[in-house]
Design an enzyme around this catalytic site. Structure first.
Site, PDB file in Angstrom:
ATOM      1  N   ASN A 110      54.714  30.698  21.571  1.00 35.11           N
ATOM      2  CA  ASN A 110      54.662  32.118  21.917  1.00 35.11           C
ATOM      3  C   ASN A 110      53.279  32.533  22.417  1.00 35.11           C
ATOM      4  O   ASN A 110      53.154  33.236  23.415  1.00 35.11           O
ATOM      5  CB  ASN A 110      55.069  32.972  20.716  1.00 35.11           C
ATOM      6  CG  ASN A 110      56.487  32.688  20.271  1.00 35.11           C
ATOM      7  OD1 ASN A 110      57.224  31.979  20.974  1.00 35.11           O
ATOM      8  ND2 ASN A 110      56.885  33.201  19.118  1.00 35.11           N
ATOM      9  N   THR A 155      52.014  63.149  63.639  1.00 35.78           N
ATOM     10  CA  THR A 155      52.498  63.689  62.362  1.00 35.78           C
ATOM     11  C   THR A 155      53.965  63.987  62.625  1.00 35.78           C
ATOM     12  O   THR A 155      54.326  64.359  63.754  1.00 35.78           O
ATOM     13  CB  THR A 155      51.759  64.980  61.939  1.00 35.78           C
ATOM     14  OG1 THR A 155      52.013  65.993  62.912  1.00 35.78           O
ATOM     15  CG2 THR A 155      50.254  64.777  61.793  1.00 35.78           C
ATOM     16  N   HIS A 156      54.808  63.779  61.648  1.00 32.32           N
ATOM     17  CA  HIS A 156      56.264  63.939  61.819  1.00 32.32           C
ATOM     18  C   HIS A 156      56.792  63.046  62.942  1.00 32.32           C
ATOM     19  O   HIS A 156      57.791  63.370  63.574  1.00 32.32           O
ATOM     20  CB  HIS A 156      56.637  65.399  62.110  1.00 32.32           C
ATOM     21  CG  HIS A 156      55.994  66.384  61.187  1.00 32.32           C
ATOM     22  ND1 HIS A 156      56.541  66.754  59.969  1.00 32.32           N
ATOM     23  CD2 HIS A 156      54.818  67.051  61.276  1.00 32.32           C
ATOM     24  CE1 HIS A 156      55.737  67.615  59.378  1.00 32.32           C
ATOM     25  NE2 HIS A 156      54.681  67.808  60.140  1.00 32.32           N
ATOM     26  N   SER A 277      65.976  35.715  71.200  1.00 32.90           N
ATOM     27  CA  SER A 277      67.357  35.917  70.764  1.00 32.90           C
ATOM     28  C   SER A 277      68.183  34.739  71.256  1.00 32.90           C
ATOM     29  O   SER A 277      67.886  34.154  72.299  1.00 32.90           O
ATOM     30  CB  SER A 277      67.886  37.219  71.354  1.00 32.90           C
ATOM     31  OG  SER A 277      69.292  37.158  71.508  1.00 32.90           O
ATOM     32  N   LYS A 283      64.658  38.923  75.169  1.00 37.66           N
ATOM     33  CA  LYS A 283      64.145  39.419  73.895  1.00 37.66           C
ATOM     34  C   LYS A 283      62.874  38.741  73.416  1.00 37.66           C
ATOM     35  O   LYS A 283      62.669  37.544  73.607  1.00 37.66           O
ATOM     36  CB  LYS A 283      65.212  39.243  72.817  1.00 37.66           C
ATOM     37  CG  LYS A 283      66.387  40.154  73.021  1.00 37.66           C
ATOM     38  CD  LYS A 283      66.087  41.575  72.620  1.00 37.66           C
ATOM     39  CE  LYS A 283      66.773  41.874  71.328  1.00 37.66           C
ATOM     40  NZ  LYS A 283      66.430  43.165  70.817  1.00 37.66           N
ATOM     41  N   ASN A 285      61.293  39.358  69.772  1.00 39.63           N
ATOM     42  CA  ASN A 285      61.476  40.158  68.564  1.00 39.63           C
ATOM     43  C   ASN A 285      60.326  39.989  67.574  1.00 39.63           C
ATOM     44  O   ASN A 285      59.779  38.896  67.430  1.00 39.63           O
ATOM     45  CB  ASN A 285      62.783  39.782  67.873  1.00 39.63           C
ATOM     46  CG  ASN A 285      63.999  40.131  68.716  1.00 39.63           C
ATOM     47  OD1 ASN A 285      63.970  41.088  69.491  1.00 39.63           O
ATOM     48  ND2 ASN A 285      65.046  39.340  68.597  1.00 39.63           N
ATOM     49  N   GLU A 290      59.259  42.234  60.698  1.00 40.50           N
ATOM     50  CA  GLU A 290      60.490  42.706  60.045  1.00 40.50           C
ATOM     51  C   GLU A 290      60.679  42.026  58.694  1.00 40.50           C
ATOM     52  O   GLU A 290      61.109  42.647  57.723  1.00 40.50           O
ATOM     53  CB  GLU A 290      61.703  42.437  60.940  1.00 40.50           C
ATOM     54  CG  GLU A 290      61.725  43.323  62.177  1.00 40.50           C
ATOM     55  CD  GLU A 290      62.765  42.893  63.204  1.00 40.50           C
ATOM     56  OE1 GLU A 290      63.793  42.304  62.824  1.00 40.50           O
ATOM     57  OE2 GLU A 290      62.531  43.137  64.392  1.00 40.50           O
ATOM     58  N   TYR A 317      57.924  38.170  19.823  1.00 39.27           N
ATOM     59  CA  TYR A 317      58.483  37.366  20.912  1.00 39.27           C
ATOM     60  C   TYR A 317      60.005  37.376  20.871  1.00 39.27           C
ATOM     61  O   TYR A 317      60.620  37.291  19.809  1.00 39.27           O
ATOM     62  CB  TYR A 317      57.990  35.903  20.827  1.00 39.27           C
ATOM     63  CG  TYR A 317      58.563  35.052  21.946  1.00 39.27           C
ATOM     64  CD1 TYR A 317      57.946  35.012  23.189  1.00 39.27           C
ATOM     65  CD2 TYR A 317      59.746  34.335  21.781  1.00 39.27           C
ATOM     66  CE1 TYR A 317      58.483  34.271  24.235  1.00 39.27           C
ATOM     67  CE2 TYR A 317      60.295  33.588  22.814  1.00 39.27           C
ATOM     68  CZ  TYR A 317      59.657  33.566  24.043  1.00 39.27           C
ATOM     69  OH  TYR A 317      60.191  32.838  25.074  1.00 39.27           O
TER      70      TYR A 317
HETATM   71  N1  ARG Z   1      59.722  28.812  27.719  1.00 39.04           N
HETATM   72  C1  ARG Z   1      59.391  29.851  26.803  1.00 39.04           C
HETATM   73  C2  ARG Z   1      59.025  31.111  27.587  1.00 39.04           C
HETATM   74  O1  ARG Z   1      58.832  31.032  28.724  1.00 39.04           O
HETATM   75  C3  ARG Z   1      58.243  29.448  25.960  1.00 39.04           C
HETATM   76  C4  ARG Z   1      58.170  30.150  24.660  1.00 39.04           C
HETATM   77  C5  ARG Z   1      59.270  29.717  23.782  1.00 39.04           C
HETATM   78  N2  ARG Z   1      59.152  30.302  22.496  1.00 39.04           N
HETATM   79  C6  ARG Z   1      60.177  30.335  21.622  1.00 39.04           C
HETATM   80  N3  ARG Z   1      59.953  30.891  20.484  1.00 39.04           N
HETATM   81  N4  ARG Z   1      61.324  29.826  21.909  1.00 39.04           N
HETATM   82  O2  ARG Z   1      58.968  32.175  27.036  1.00 39.04           O
END
Ligand code: ARG
Length: 460
Positions: A110, A155-156, A277, A283, A285, A290, A317
Protein backbone atom coordinates in the site's frame (compact mmCIF):
# COMPACT_ATOMS: atom_id res chain seq x y z
CA UNK A 1 3.48 -17.40 -10.40
CA UNK A 2 3.02 -18.58 -6.78
CA UNK A 3 1.31 -16.03 -4.56
CA UNK A 4 3.66 -14.36 -2.09
CA UNK A 5 0.62 -13.70 0.06
CA UNK A 6 -0.52 -17.36 0.24
CA UNK A 7 -0.95 -18.10 3.94
CA UNK A 8 -4.38 -17.55 5.26
CA UNK A 9 -5.70 -18.97 1.97
CA UNK A 10 -3.93 -21.48 -0.21
CA UNK A 11 -3.54 -18.76 -2.82
CA UNK A 12 -5.19 -20.93 -5.47
CA UNK A 13 -7.37 -18.47 -7.33
CA UNK A 14 -9.32 -18.81 -10.56
CA UNK A 15 -7.39 -17.70 -13.61
CA UNK A 16 -10.33 -15.43 -14.36
CA UNK A 17 -9.94 -13.77 -10.95
CA UNK A 18 -6.17 -13.55 -11.34
CA UNK A 19 -6.41 -11.79 -14.67
CA UNK A 20 -9.02 -9.45 -13.31
CA UNK A 21 -6.98 -8.65 -10.23
CA UNK A 22 -3.64 -8.22 -11.94
CA UNK A 23 -2.22 -4.77 -12.67
CA UNK A 24 1.14 -5.80 -14.11
CA UNK A 25 -0.04 -5.03 -17.62
CA UNK A 26 0.03 -1.32 -16.76
CA UNK A 27 2.11 -0.95 -13.60
CA UNK A 28 5.22 -2.54 -15.12
CA UNK A 29 6.21 0.90 -16.35
CA UNK A 30 7.05 1.72 -12.70
CA UNK A 31 9.60 -1.11 -12.46
CA UNK A 32 12.64 1.16 -12.13
CA UNK A 33 10.91 3.29 -9.50
CA UNK A 34 9.90 0.17 -7.61
CA UNK A 35 13.53 -0.95 -7.55
CA UNK A 36 14.75 2.50 -6.46
CA UNK A 37 12.19 2.44 -3.66
CA UNK A 38 13.25 -1.03 -2.55
CA UNK A 39 16.92 -0.06 -2.54
CA UNK A 40 16.21 2.89 -0.29
CA UNK A 41 14.04 0.72 1.92
CA UNK A 42 16.72 -1.95 2.38
CA UNK A 43 19.32 0.75 3.05
CA UNK A 44 17.15 2.35 5.72
CA UNK A 45 16.36 -1.03 7.32
CA UNK A 46 20.09 -1.81 7.57
CA UNK A 47 21.01 1.60 8.95
CA UNK A 48 18.33 1.15 11.60
CA UNK A 49 19.62 -2.32 12.48
CA UNK A 50 16.39 -3.96 11.33
CA UNK A 51 18.12 -5.82 8.50
CA UNK A 52 21.61 -7.38 8.72
CA UNK A 53 24.09 -5.50 6.54
CA UNK A 54 25.02 -8.61 4.53
CA UNK A 55 21.36 -9.14 3.63
CA UNK A 56 21.09 -5.52 2.65
CA UNK A 57 24.17 -5.85 0.44
CA UNK A 58 22.71 -8.92 -1.23
CA UNK A 59 19.38 -7.14 -1.77
CA UNK A 60 21.03 -4.06 -3.28
CA UNK A 61 23.20 -6.14 -5.60
CA UNK A 62 20.25 -8.34 -6.56
CA UNK A 63 18.00 -5.37 -7.26
CA UNK A 64 20.72 -3.80 -9.38
CA UNK A 65 20.94 -6.91 -11.57
CA UNK A 66 17.16 -6.84 -11.97
CA UNK A 67 17.22 -3.16 -12.94
CA UNK A 68 19.99 -3.82 -15.48
CA UNK A 69 18.38 -6.95 -16.88
CA UNK A 70 15.05 -5.22 -17.33
CA UNK A 71 16.78 -2.41 -19.20
CA UNK A 72 18.77 -4.75 -21.42
CA UNK A 73 15.82 -7.03 -22.03
CA UNK A 74 17.60 -10.02 -20.44
CA UNK A 75 14.71 -10.23 -17.96
CA UNK A 76 11.20 -10.16 -19.31
CA UNK A 77 8.24 -9.33 -17.16
CA UNK A 78 5.99 -12.24 -16.31
CA UNK A 79 2.54 -10.97 -17.14
CA UNK A 80 0.93 -13.62 -14.96
CA UNK A 81 2.31 -11.86 -11.88
CA UNK A 82 -0.16 -9.91 -9.80
CA UNK A 83 1.71 -6.64 -10.04
CA UNK A 84 5.17 -5.19 -10.55
CA UNK A 85 5.91 -5.17 -6.80
CA UNK A 86 5.25 -8.91 -6.45
CA UNK A 87 7.17 -9.67 -9.62
CA UNK A 88 10.33 -7.86 -8.57
CA UNK A 89 10.24 -9.30 -5.06
CA UNK A 90 9.79 -12.80 -6.47
CA UNK A 91 12.65 -12.45 -8.97
CA UNK A 92 14.86 -11.05 -6.21
CA UNK A 93 14.13 -13.98 -3.93
CA UNK A 94 14.73 -16.43 -6.80
CA UNK A 95 18.10 -14.79 -7.39
CA UNK A 96 19.42 -14.19 -3.86
CA UNK A 97 17.42 -16.56 -1.67
CA UNK A 98 16.23 -15.80 1.86
CA UNK A 99 17.61 -12.26 2.04
CA UNK A 100 15.04 -11.34 -0.63
CA UNK A 101 12.28 -12.41 1.73
CA UNK A 102 13.45 -9.84 4.30
CA UNK A 103 12.99 -6.85 2.01
CA UNK A 104 9.29 -6.45 2.72
CA UNK A 105 9.86 -5.89 6.46
CA UNK A 106 8.15 -2.72 7.72
CA UNK A 107 6.54 -2.10 4.36
CA UNK A 108 3.29 -2.90 2.61
CA UNK A 109 2.35 -2.77 -1.03
CA UNK A 110 0.00 0.00 0.00
CA UNK A 111 2.78 2.45 0.82
CA UNK A 112 4.99 0.89 -1.85
CA UNK A 113 2.58 1.56 -4.71
CA UNK A 114 1.88 5.08 -3.48
CA UNK A 115 5.62 5.67 -3.42
CA UNK A 116 6.26 4.23 -6.88
CA UNK A 117 3.50 6.31 -8.38
CA UNK A 118 4.83 9.52 -6.88
CA UNK A 119 8.37 8.77 -8.04
CA UNK A 120 7.19 7.86 -11.51
CA UNK A 121 4.96 10.89 -11.97
CA UNK A 122 7.62 13.26 -10.69
CA UNK A 123 9.77 11.99 -13.56
CA UNK A 124 6.92 12.43 -16.03
CA UNK A 125 6.44 16.02 -14.91
CA UNK A 126 10.10 16.66 -15.78
CA UNK A 127 9.47 15.40 -19.29
CA UNK A 128 6.27 17.40 -19.66
CA UNK A 129 8.09 20.55 -18.58
CA UNK A 130 10.84 19.91 -21.12
CA UNK A 131 8.22 19.61 -23.86
CA UNK A 132 6.52 22.78 -22.68
CA UNK A 133 9.78 24.70 -22.75
CA UNK A 134 10.39 23.61 -26.34
CA UNK A 135 6.89 24.63 -27.35
CA UNK A 136 7.24 28.00 -25.67
CA UNK A 137 10.56 28.66 -27.41
CA UNK A 138 8.98 27.88 -30.75
CA UNK A 139 6.08 30.21 -29.99
CA UNK A 140 8.50 32.98 -29.06
CA UNK A 141 10.45 32.50 -32.29
CA UNK A 142 7.32 32.59 -34.44
CA UNK A 143 5.92 35.54 -32.51
CA UNK A 144 9.16 37.45 -33.04
CA UNK A 145 8.90 36.82 -36.80
CA UNK A 146 5.26 37.88 -36.87
CA UNK A 147 5.31 40.72 -34.38
CA UNK A 148 4.24 43.26 -37.02
CA UNK A 149 1.90 41.00 -39.02
CA UNK A 150 -1.61 42.40 -38.90
CA UNK A 151 -4.72 40.23 -38.81
CA UNK A 152 -8.23 40.65 -37.49
CA UNK A 153 -8.72 40.01 -33.80
CA UNK A 154 -12.10 38.49 -33.05
CA UNK A 155 -14.77 38.67 -30.40
CA UNK A 156 -17.89 36.53 -30.87
CA UNK A 157 -15.98 35.23 -33.92
CA UNK A 158 -16.78 38.61 -35.53
CA UNK A 159 -13.96 40.85 -36.67
CA UNK A 160 -13.27 43.18 -33.77
CA UNK A 161 -9.99 45.09 -33.83
CA UNK A 162 -6.72 44.62 -35.68
CA UNK A 163 -4.06 42.74 -33.78
CA UNK A 164 -0.63 41.40 -34.59
CA UNK A 165 -0.06 37.72 -35.13
CA UNK A 166 2.81 37.86 -32.67
CA UNK A 167 0.38 39.14 -30.05
CA UNK A 168 -2.00 36.31 -30.87
CA UNK A 169 0.72 33.66 -30.52
CA UNK A 170 1.84 35.13 -27.22
CA UNK A 171 -1.68 34.68 -25.84
CA UNK A 172 -1.19 30.93 -26.12
CA UNK A 173 2.30 31.24 -24.67
CA UNK A 174 0.78 32.80 -21.54
CA UNK A 175 -1.61 29.87 -21.18
CA UNK A 176 1.22 27.38 -21.53
CA UNK A 177 3.30 29.25 -18.97
CA UNK A 178 0.46 28.87 -16.50
CA UNK A 179 0.20 25.19 -17.41
CA UNK A 180 3.86 24.76 -16.58
CA UNK A 181 3.34 26.59 -13.34
CA UNK A 182 0.46 24.29 -12.44
CA UNK A 183 2.63 21.24 -13.08
CA UNK A 184 5.32 22.63 -10.80
CA UNK A 185 2.68 23.31 -8.18
CA UNK A 186 1.33 19.77 -8.50
CA UNK A 187 4.83 18.45 -8.06
CA UNK A 188 5.11 20.23 -4.71
CA UNK A 189 2.36 18.10 -3.25
CA UNK A 190 3.66 15.04 -5.06
CA UNK A 191 6.98 15.56 -3.34
CA UNK A 192 5.81 13.88 -0.13
CA UNK A 193 6.96 10.38 0.76
CA UNK A 194 4.33 7.84 1.80
CA UNK A 195 6.85 5.05 2.40
CA UNK A 196 6.81 3.80 5.98
CA UNK A 197 3.05 4.31 6.35
CA UNK A 198 2.98 0.53 5.80
CA UNK A 199 -0.43 -1.07 5.39
CA UNK A 200 -2.31 1.78 7.09
CA UNK A 201 -1.25 2.15 10.72
CA UNK A 202 2.52 2.52 10.67
CA UNK A 203 4.87 -0.10 12.09
CA UNK A 204 6.36 -1.48 15.26
CA UNK A 205 9.87 -1.51 13.74
CA UNK A 206 12.19 1.41 14.52
CA UNK A 207 12.15 2.75 10.95
CA UNK A 208 13.43 6.16 9.90
CA UNK A 209 10.94 7.54 7.43
CA UNK A 210 12.71 10.88 7.12
CA UNK A 211 15.95 9.20 6.12
CA UNK A 212 14.26 6.93 3.61
CA UNK A 213 12.43 9.91 2.11
CA UNK A 214 15.70 11.78 1.82
CA UNK A 215 17.36 8.85 0.06
CA UNK A 216 14.56 9.02 -2.51
CA UNK A 217 14.80 12.78 -2.98
CA UNK A 218 11.54 13.72 -1.25
CA UNK A 219 11.45 16.91 0.77
CA UNK A 220 8.70 15.76 3.17
CA UNK A 221 6.99 12.67 4.52
CA UNK A 222 3.25 12.08 4.74
CA UNK A 223 2.42 13.02 8.34
CA UNK A 224 -0.52 10.62 8.70
CA UNK A 225 -0.23 6.99 7.63
CA UNK A 226 -3.93 6.50 6.84
CA UNK A 227 -3.81 9.49 4.52
CA UNK A 228 -0.37 8.51 3.23
CA UNK A 229 -1.53 5.23 1.74
CA UNK A 230 -4.87 6.42 0.42
CA UNK A 231 -4.08 9.92 -0.84
CA UNK A 232 -4.32 10.25 -4.60
CA UNK A 233 -4.81 14.01 -4.66
CA UNK A 234 -1.54 14.33 -6.52
CA UNK A 235 -3.00 12.25 -9.35
CA UNK A 236 -6.18 14.30 -9.42
CA UNK A 237 -4.14 17.49 -9.43
CA UNK A 238 -1.97 16.24 -12.25
CA UNK A 239 -5.03 15.21 -14.24
CA UNK A 240 -6.61 18.61 -13.61
CA UNK A 241 -3.48 20.42 -14.72
CA UNK A 242 -3.30 18.20 -17.81
CA UNK A 243 -6.99 18.75 -18.57
CA UNK A 244 -6.52 22.50 -18.47
CA UNK A 245 -3.41 22.18 -20.62
CA UNK A 246 -5.30 20.08 -23.17
CA UNK A 247 -8.13 22.61 -23.16
CA UNK A 248 -5.55 25.20 -24.22
CA UNK A 249 -4.10 22.96 -26.90
CA UNK A 250 -7.59 22.21 -28.13
CA UNK A 251 -8.51 25.88 -28.45
CA UNK A 252 -5.26 26.53 -30.30
CA UNK A 253 -5.82 23.56 -32.61
CA UNK A 254 -9.38 24.66 -33.31
CA UNK A 255 -7.95 27.94 -34.60
CA UNK A 256 -5.19 26.26 -36.56
CA UNK A 257 -7.90 24.21 -38.27
CA UNK A 258 -10.03 27.28 -38.97
CA UNK A 259 -7.16 29.51 -39.99
CA UNK A 260 -5.68 26.95 -42.36
CA UNK A 261 -9.05 26.30 -44.05
CA UNK A 262 -10.18 28.07 -47.22
CA UNK A 263 -12.62 30.28 -45.34
CA UNK A 264 -9.77 32.03 -43.53
CA UNK A 265 -6.57 30.99 -45.31
CA UNK A 266 -4.43 32.83 -42.77
CA UNK A 267 -1.90 30.05 -42.45
CA UNK A 268 -0.84 26.96 -44.30
CA UNK A 269 0.19 23.91 -42.34
CA UNK A 270 3.27 22.18 -43.70
CA UNK A 271 2.69 18.99 -45.70
CA UNK A 272 4.51 17.10 -42.97
CA UNK A 273 1.66 17.73 -40.54
CA UNK A 274 -1.34 17.21 -42.79
CA UNK A 275 -3.01 14.31 -44.53
CA UNK A 276 -4.91 13.79 -47.75
CA UNK A 277 -8.28 12.27 -48.40
CA UNK A 278 -8.71 8.81 -49.84
CA UNK A 279 -11.29 10.12 -52.30
CA UNK A 280 -10.98 13.92 -52.67
CA UNK A 281 -7.70 14.70 -54.41
CA UNK A 282 -7.67 18.38 -53.45
CA UNK A 283 -7.72 17.79 -49.69
CA UNK A 284 -5.10 18.77 -47.20
CA UNK A 285 -6.54 18.04 -43.80
CA UNK A 286 -5.34 19.25 -40.42
CA UNK A 287 -5.64 15.77 -38.91
CA UNK A 288 -2.97 16.32 -36.26
CA UNK A 289 -4.71 19.41 -34.93
CA UNK A 290 -8.05 17.61 -35.00
CA UNK A 291 -6.59 14.69 -33.08
CA UNK A 292 -5.18 16.96 -30.41
CA UNK A 293 -8.61 18.58 -30.11
CA UNK A 294 -10.20 15.14 -29.96
CA UNK A 295 -7.76 13.74 -27.43
CA UNK A 296 -8.69 16.54 -25.06
CA UNK A 297 -11.88 14.60 -24.44
CA UNK A 298 -10.03 11.53 -23.29
CA UNK A 299 -7.88 13.49 -20.83
CA UNK A 300 -11.03 15.05 -19.35
CA UNK A 301 -12.41 11.51 -19.17
CA UNK A 302 -9.34 10.36 -17.26
CA UNK A 303 -9.87 13.13 -14.72
CA UNK A 304 -13.54 12.27 -14.28
CA UNK A 305 -12.76 8.57 -14.00
CA UNK A 306 -10.36 9.07 -11.13
CA UNK A 307 -12.50 11.59 -9.29
CA UNK A 308 -15.31 9.07 -9.46
CA UNK A 309 -13.11 6.20 -8.26
CA UNK A 310 -12.10 8.26 -5.24
CA UNK A 311 -15.56 9.53 -4.39
CA UNK A 312 -16.99 7.63 -1.45
CA UNK A 313 -13.86 5.54 -0.92
CA UNK A 314 -13.46 4.64 2.76
CA UNK A 315 -10.07 4.87 4.46
CA UNK A 316 -7.51 3.56 4.01
CA UNK A 317 -6.33 1.42 1.04
CA UNK A 318 -8.95 -0.21 -1.15
CA UNK A 319 -8.26 -2.07 -4.34
CA UNK A 320 -10.26 0.55 -6.20
CA UNK A 321 -7.08 2.60 -5.94
CA UNK A 322 -5.42 0.32 -8.48
CA UNK A 323 -7.67 2.05 -11.01
CA UNK A 324 -5.73 5.31 -10.52
CA UNK A 325 -2.87 4.26 -12.74
CA UNK A 326 -4.52 3.68 -16.09
CA UNK A 327 -6.22 7.08 -16.00
CA UNK A 328 -3.17 8.99 -14.99
CA UNK A 329 -0.84 7.12 -17.36
CA UNK A 330 -3.22 7.55 -20.26
CA UNK A 331 -3.43 11.28 -19.66
CA UNK A 332 0.34 11.67 -19.33
CA UNK A 333 0.94 9.60 -22.48
CA UNK A 334 -1.65 11.58 -24.39
CA UNK A 335 -0.20 14.95 -23.45
CA UNK A 336 3.32 13.68 -24.14
CA UNK A 337 2.18 12.69 -27.62
CA UNK A 338 0.37 15.97 -28.31
CA UNK A 339 2.99 18.51 -27.26
CA UNK A 340 5.74 17.57 -29.76
CA UNK A 341 3.21 17.27 -32.60
CA UNK A 342 1.85 20.72 -31.87
CA UNK A 343 5.41 22.00 -31.68
CA UNK A 344 6.15 20.52 -35.10
CA UNK A 345 3.08 22.18 -36.57
CA UNK A 346 3.94 25.55 -35.09
CA UNK A 347 7.54 25.27 -36.15
CA UNK A 348 6.65 24.66 -39.79
CA UNK A 349 3.43 26.41 -40.76
CA UNK A 350 3.60 29.33 -43.15
CA UNK A 351 1.86 32.60 -42.46
CA UNK A 352 -0.18 34.17 -45.24
CA UNK A 353 0.44 37.75 -44.30
CA UNK A 354 -1.40 39.20 -47.33
CA UNK A 355 -4.55 37.24 -46.49
CA UNK A 356 -4.43 38.27 -42.87
CA UNK A 357 -4.03 41.92 -43.85
CA UNK A 358 -6.77 41.74 -46.46
CA UNK A 359 -9.16 40.26 -43.90
CA UNK A 360 -8.31 43.02 -41.46
CA UNK A 361 -9.25 45.65 -44.06
CA UNK A 362 -12.91 44.68 -44.08
CA UNK A 363 -15.19 44.41 -41.11
CA UNK A 364 -14.67 47.92 -39.71
CA UNK A 365 -11.92 46.86 -37.34
CA UNK A 366 -10.87 50.49 -37.01
CA UNK A 367 -14.27 51.76 -35.81
CA UNK A 368 -13.01 52.05 -32.23
CA UNK A 369 -10.07 54.06 -33.49
CA UNK A 370 -12.45 56.38 -35.32
CA UNK A 371 -14.27 56.99 -32.04
CA UNK A 372 -10.94 57.50 -30.26
CA UNK A 373 -10.03 60.07 -32.93
CA UNK A 374 -13.08 62.12 -31.96
CA UNK A 375 -12.28 61.70 -28.28
CA UNK A 376 -8.88 63.21 -28.96
CA UNK A 377 -10.73 66.13 -30.54
CA UNK A 378 -12.59 66.66 -27.27
CA UNK A 379 -15.79 64.60 -27.62
CA UNK A 380 -16.87 62.33 -24.72
CA UNK A 381 -16.34 58.65 -25.64
CA UNK A 382 -20.05 57.74 -25.62
CA UNK A 383 -20.90 60.51 -28.13
CA UNK A 384 -17.88 59.62 -30.25
CA UNK A 385 -18.94 55.97 -30.18
CA UNK A 386 -22.35 56.90 -31.58
CA UNK A 387 -20.94 58.96 -34.43
CA UNK A 388 -18.47 56.20 -35.34
CA UNK A 389 -21.42 53.78 -35.41
CA UNK A 390 -23.28 56.09 -37.77
CA UNK A 391 -20.22 56.23 -40.00
CA UNK A 392 -20.18 52.42 -40.12
CA UNK A 393 -23.88 52.38 -41.02
CA UNK A 394 -23.23 54.88 -43.80
CA UNK A 395 -20.38 52.75 -45.15
CA UNK A 396 -22.62 49.69 -45.18
CA UNK A 397 -25.16 51.65 -47.25
CA UNK A 398 -22.52 52.95 -49.63
CA UNK A 399 -20.67 49.63 -49.70
CA UNK A 400 -17.36 51.16 -48.70
CA UNK A 401 -15.08 51.04 -45.66
CA UNK A 402 -14.19 53.73 -43.13
CA UNK A 403 -10.89 54.35 -44.89
CA UNK A 404 -12.67 55.16 -48.19
CA UNK A 405 -15.70 57.08 -46.91
CA UNK A 406 -15.30 60.65 -48.30
CA UNK A 407 -14.54 63.47 -45.90
CA UNK A 408 -17.74 65.36 -46.77
CA UNK A 409 -19.76 62.33 -45.58
CA UNK A 410 -17.80 62.39 -42.33
CA UNK A 411 -18.40 66.12 -42.02
CA UNK A 412 -22.16 65.50 -42.12
CA UNK A 413 -21.78 63.38 -38.98
CA UNK A 414 -19.44 65.72 -37.11
CA UNK A 415 -17.52 68.82 -38.03
CA UNK A 416 -14.65 67.65 -35.87
CA UNK A 417 -13.60 65.31 -38.70
CA UNK A 418 -10.60 66.52 -40.71
CA UNK A 419 -8.33 65.04 -43.36
CA UNK A 420 -6.08 63.70 -40.58
CA UNK A 421 -8.72 61.08 -39.69
CA UNK A 422 -7.48 58.80 -42.49
CA UNK A 423 -3.94 58.21 -41.20
CA UNK A 424 -5.41 57.95 -37.69
CA UNK A 425 -7.55 54.95 -38.63
CA UNK A 426 -5.09 53.10 -40.86
CA UNK A 427 -4.59 49.52 -39.69
CA UNK A 428 -0.90 50.12 -39.10
CA UNK A 429 -1.76 53.09 -36.90
CA UNK A 430 -4.44 51.13 -35.00
CA UNK A 431 -1.87 48.52 -34.08
CA UNK A 432 1.02 50.91 -33.53
CA UNK A 433 -0.88 52.97 -30.99
CA UNK A 434 -2.05 50.08 -28.81
CA UNK A 435 0.95 50.48 -26.59
CA UNK A 436 -0.76 49.79 -23.26
CA UNK A 437 0.88 46.97 -21.32
CA UNK A 438 -0.17 43.64 -22.73
CA UNK A 439 -1.47 45.32 -25.89
CA UNK A 440 -0.91 44.46 -29.52
CA UNK A 441 1.70 47.08 -30.51
CA UNK A 442 5.04 45.70 -31.64
CA UNK A 443 6.89 47.06 -28.61
CA UNK A 444 4.33 45.58 -26.28
CA UNK A 445 4.55 42.17 -27.98
CA UNK A 446 8.35 42.33 -27.74
CA UNK A 447 7.99 42.78 -23.99
CA UNK A 448 5.67 39.77 -23.82
CA UNK A 449 8.14 37.66 -25.77
CA UNK A 450 10.94 38.73 -23.43
CA UNK A 451 8.80 37.84 -20.43
CA UNK A 452 8.01 34.37 -21.76
CA UNK A 453 11.64 33.76 -22.67
CA UNK A 454 12.66 34.57 -19.10
CA UNK A 455 9.86 32.68 -17.39
CA UNK A 456 10.17 29.55 -19.46
CA UNK A 457 13.62 28.95 -18.04
CA UNK A 458 11.97 28.55 -14.61
CA UNK A 459 9.79 25.71 -15.87
CA UNK A 460 12.02 23.01 -14.44
N1 ARG B 1 -1.40 -3.37 -7.54
C1 ARG B 1 -1.86 -2.72 -6.36
C2 ARG B 1 -2.30 -1.30 -6.72
O1 ARG B 1 -2.01 -0.86 -7.75
C3 ARG B 1 -0.79 -2.66 -5.35
C4 ARG B 1 -1.27 -2.53 -3.96
C5 ARG B 1 -1.93 -3.78 -3.53
N2 ARG B 1 -2.31 -3.71 -2.17
C6 ARG B 1 -3.19 -4.57 -1.62
N3 ARG B 1 -3.46 -4.41 -0.37
N4 ARG B 1 -3.74 -5.50 -2.31
O2 ARG B 1 -2.97 -0.66 -5.96
Amino acid sequence: MAKLWAGRTDGKTEKLADDFNSSIRFDQRMAQEDIRGSMAHATMLAVQGILPQNDCDAILAGLQTIADDLKSGALTIDETSEDIHMFIEQVLTDRIGDAGKRLHTARSRNDQVALDLRLYLKGEIETLLTYLRTLLSTLCRRAEEEKATILPGYTHLQRAQPITFGHYLMAYAMMLLRDGDRLIDTRKRMDVSPIGCCALAGTTYPTDRQYEAKLLGFSKIAPNSLDGVSDRDFCVELLSALSILMMHLSRFCEELILYSGWEFRFIELSDAYTTGSSIMPQKKNADMAELIRGKTGRVYGDLMALLTVLKGLPLAYNKDLQEDKESVFDAVDTVKACLPVLNGMLDTFTVKRENMFAAAQTGFLNATDLADYLVRKGLPFRSAYKIAGQAVALCTQKQCVLDTLPLNDYKKLSDLFEEDLYPAISLEQCVKTRISEGGTAVGSVEKQIALVRTELTDLK
